[in-house]
Scaffold this motif. Structure first.
Motif, PDB file in Angstrom:
ATOM      1  N   VAL A   1       0.814  -1.271   0.042  1.00 20.01           N
ATOM      2  CA  VAL A   1      -0.476  -0.072   0.140  1.00 20.01           C
ATOM      3  C   VAL A   1       0.783   1.201   0.043  1.00 20.01           C
ATOM      4  O   VAL A   1       1.511   1.119   0.673  1.00 20.01           O
ATOM      5  N   HIS A   2       0.584   2.118  -0.778  1.00 19.38           N
ATOM      6  CA  HIS A   2       1.299   3.799  -0.774  1.00 19.38           C
ATOM      7  C   HIS A   2       0.657   4.366   0.553  1.00 19.38           C
ATOM      8  O   HIS A   2      -0.496   4.550   0.293  1.00 19.38           O
ATOM      9  N   LEU A   3       1.129   4.920   1.261  1.00 20.56           N
ATOM     10  CA  LEU A   3       0.646   6.060   1.890  1.00 20.56           C
ATOM     11  C   LEU A   3       1.400   7.540   1.458  1.00 20.56           C
ATOM     12  O   LEU A   3       2.522   7.674   1.455  1.00 20.56           O
ATOM     13  N   ILE A   4       0.554   8.153   0.948  1.00 25.35           N
ATOM     14  CA  ILE A   4       0.741   9.586   0.689  1.00 25.35           C
ATOM     15  C   ILE A   4       0.006  10.763   1.140  1.00 25.35           C
ATOM     16  O   ILE A   4      -1.459  10.223   1.133  1.00 25.35           O
ATOM     17  N   CYS A   5       1.427  11.612   1.622  1.00 25.65           N
ATOM     18  CA  CYS A   5       0.624  12.756   2.493  1.00 25.65           C
ATOM     19  C   CYS A   5       0.470  13.571   1.461  1.00 25.65           C
ATOM     20  O   CYS A   5       0.294  13.786   0.067  1.00 25.65           O
ATOM     21  N   SER A   6      -1.376  14.165   1.488  1.00 25.73           N
ATOM     22  CA  SER A   6      -2.303  14.855   1.145  1.00 25.73           C
ATOM     23  C   SER A   6      -1.358  16.693   0.849  1.00 25.73           C
ATOM     24  O   SER A   6      -1.770  17.538  -0.152  1.00 25.73           O
ATOM     25  N   LYS A   7      -0.895  17.200   1.218  1.00 28.48           N
ATOM     26  CA  LYS A   7      -0.199  18.325   1.916  1.00 28.48           C
ATOM     27  C   LYS A   7       1.590  18.066   1.055  1.00 28.48           C
ATOM     28  O   LYS A   7       1.658  18.890   0.147  1.00 28.48           O
ATOM     29  N   CYS A   8       2.583  17.033   1.328  1.00 27.18           N
ATOM     30  CA  CYS A   8       3.552  17.603   1.095  1.00 27.18           C
ATOM     31  C   CYS A   8       3.719  16.276  -0.004  1.00 27.18           C
ATOM     32  O   CYS A   8       5.625  16.436  -0.990  1.00 27.18           O
ATOM     33  N   GLY A   9       3.085  15.288  -0.469  1.00 23.93           N
ATOM     34  CA  GLY A   9       2.823  14.756  -1.891  1.00 23.93           C
ATOM     35  C   GLY A   9       4.517  13.743  -1.222  1.00 23.93           C
ATOM     36  O   GLY A   9       4.536  12.393  -2.243  1.00 23.93           O
ATOM     37  N   ARG A  10       4.860  13.446   0.138  1.00 24.93           N
ATOM     38  CA  ARG A  10       5.786  12.243  -0.270  1.00 24.93           C
ATOM     39  C   ARG A  10       4.570  11.083   0.421  1.00 24.93           C
ATOM     40  O   ARG A  10       4.302  10.571   0.099  1.00 24.93           O
ATOM     41  N   VAL A  11       5.847   9.939  -0.910  1.00 25.64           N
ATOM     42  CA  VAL A  11       5.271   8.816  -0.593  1.00 25.64           C
ATOM     43  C   VAL A  11       5.873   7.646   0.137  1.00 25.64           C
ATOM     44  O   VAL A  11       6.735   7.281   0.145  1.00 25.64           O
ATOM     45  N   ASP A  12       5.103   7.059   1.196  1.00 24.68           N
ATOM     46  CA  ASP A  12       5.609   5.644   2.196  1.00 24.68           C
ATOM     47  C   ASP A  12       5.824   4.289   1.300  1.00 24.68           C
ATOM     48  O   ASP A  12       4.222   4.325   0.790  1.00 24.68           O
ATOM     49  N   ASP A  13       5.891   3.276   1.589  1.00 25.87           N
ATOM     50  CA  ASP A  13       5.321   1.674   0.723  1.00 25.87           C
ATOM     51  C   ASP A  13       4.535   1.030   2.647  1.00 25.87           C
ATOM     52  O   ASP A  13       6.085   1.685   3.600  1.00 25.87           O
ATOM     53  N   PHE A  14       3.894   0.721   2.232  1.00 27.21           N
ATOM     54  CA  PHE A  14       3.446   0.009   4.179  1.00 27.21           C
ATOM     55  C   PHE A  14       3.019  -1.278   3.623  1.00 27.21           C
ATOM     56  O   PHE A  14       1.665  -1.781   2.528  1.00 27.21           O
TER      57      PHE A  14
ATOM     58  N   TYR B   1      -4.295   8.565   1.464  1.00 28.09           N
ATOM     59  CA  TYR B   1      -3.854   9.581   1.440  1.00 28.09           C
ATOM     60  C   TYR B   1      -4.216  10.403   3.071  1.00 28.09           C
ATOM     61  O   TYR B   1      -5.395  10.082   3.552  1.00 28.09           O
ATOM     62  N   TYR B   2      -3.166  10.540   3.480  1.00 30.36           N
ATOM     63  CA  TYR B   2      -2.882  11.297   4.959  1.00 30.36           C
ATOM     64  C   TYR B   2      -2.559  12.189   5.166  1.00 30.36           C
ATOM     65  O   TYR B   2      -1.738  12.931   4.114  1.00 30.36           O
ATOM     66  N   ILE B   3      -1.842  13.383   6.094  1.00 31.87           N
ATOM     67  CA  ILE B   3      -1.077  14.191   6.654  1.00 31.87           C
ATOM     68  C   ILE B   3      -0.543  13.495   7.371  1.00 31.87           C
ATOM     69  O   ILE B   3      -1.060  12.935   8.359  1.00 31.87           O
ATOM     70  N   CYS B   4       0.595  13.620   6.720  1.00 35.37           N
ATOM     71  CA  CYS B   4       2.161  12.940   7.585  1.00 35.37           C
ATOM     72  C   CYS B   4       2.312  14.029   8.613  1.00 35.37           C
ATOM     73  O   CYS B   4       2.147  14.919   8.673  1.00 35.37           O
ATOM     74  N   ASN B   5       2.704  13.840   9.539  1.00 32.54           N
ATOM     75  CA  ASN B   5       3.375  14.186  10.752  1.00 32.54           C
ATOM     76  C   ASN B   5       4.589  15.180  10.695  1.00 32.54           C
ATOM     77  O   ASN B   5       4.200  16.062  11.613  1.00 32.54           O
ATOM     78  N   ASN B   6       4.858  15.465   9.882  1.00 32.05           N
ATOM     79  CA  ASN B   6       6.121  16.204   9.273  1.00 32.05           C
ATOM     80  C   ASN B   6       5.040  18.024   9.166  1.00 32.05           C
ATOM     81  O   ASN B   6       5.421  18.614   9.392  1.00 32.05           O
ATOM     82  N   CYS B   7       3.823  17.360   8.565  1.00 28.56           N
ATOM     83  CA  CYS B   7       3.048  18.665   7.494  1.00 28.56           C
ATOM     84  C   CYS B   7       2.189  18.926   8.968  1.00 28.56           C
ATOM     85  O   CYS B   7       1.157  19.855   9.204  1.00 28.56           O
TER      86      CYS B   7
END
Length: 131
Positions: A83-96, A123-129
């Protein structure tokens, strides 16, 4: 990278080797950004060469395409079901990585045909954002 290419029945050209190295380092990358990175190492490489090689790597199943809403197609080394976890704000993509076999088994009870591919983008908002 040469062994990986040969395992997929592809010739290990300098361009393919650098392309795979850059994709591996980036994790997920679009063709334009890949082109800029490859050009730093192989200045005479054309954008057409990048497209041609990416296309053949996708056809051989060594690369997979990642479609993210509102963005250019990205590519990654095939890592199997995840699964791809994608930050809706910064666009970061992480694999899960999760039990895709469980998902396939679950949905197979509702679908008579054999499932050939499972892809999911969350799609979510990562902790950095958030901060």
């Amino acid at each position: 990278m040469s062994t990986l290419l040969k395992n997929y029945g592809l010739k290990a050209t300098p361009q393919r080797t650098v392309i795979l190295r850059e994709i591996t380092e980036a994790g997920h990358i679009n063709v334009e950004n890949l082109y800029e990175k490859v050009k730093e190492k192989l200045p005479t490489t054309s954008l057409a060469t990048i497209y041609k090689n990416v296309h053949s790597l996708v056809e051989s199943n060594l690369l997979t395409e990642l479609f993210i809403e509102g963005r250019k197609t990205m590519y990654e080394i095939d890592k199997g079901y995840h699964v791809h976890l994608i930050c809706s704000k910064c666009g970061r993509v992480d694999d899960f990585f999760m039990g895709s076999e469980d998902l396939i088994e679950f949905f197979s009870t509702y679908i008579d045909n054999k499932i050939t591919l499972v892809t999911a983008n969350i799609y979510y908002i990562c902790n950095n954002c958030i901060q």
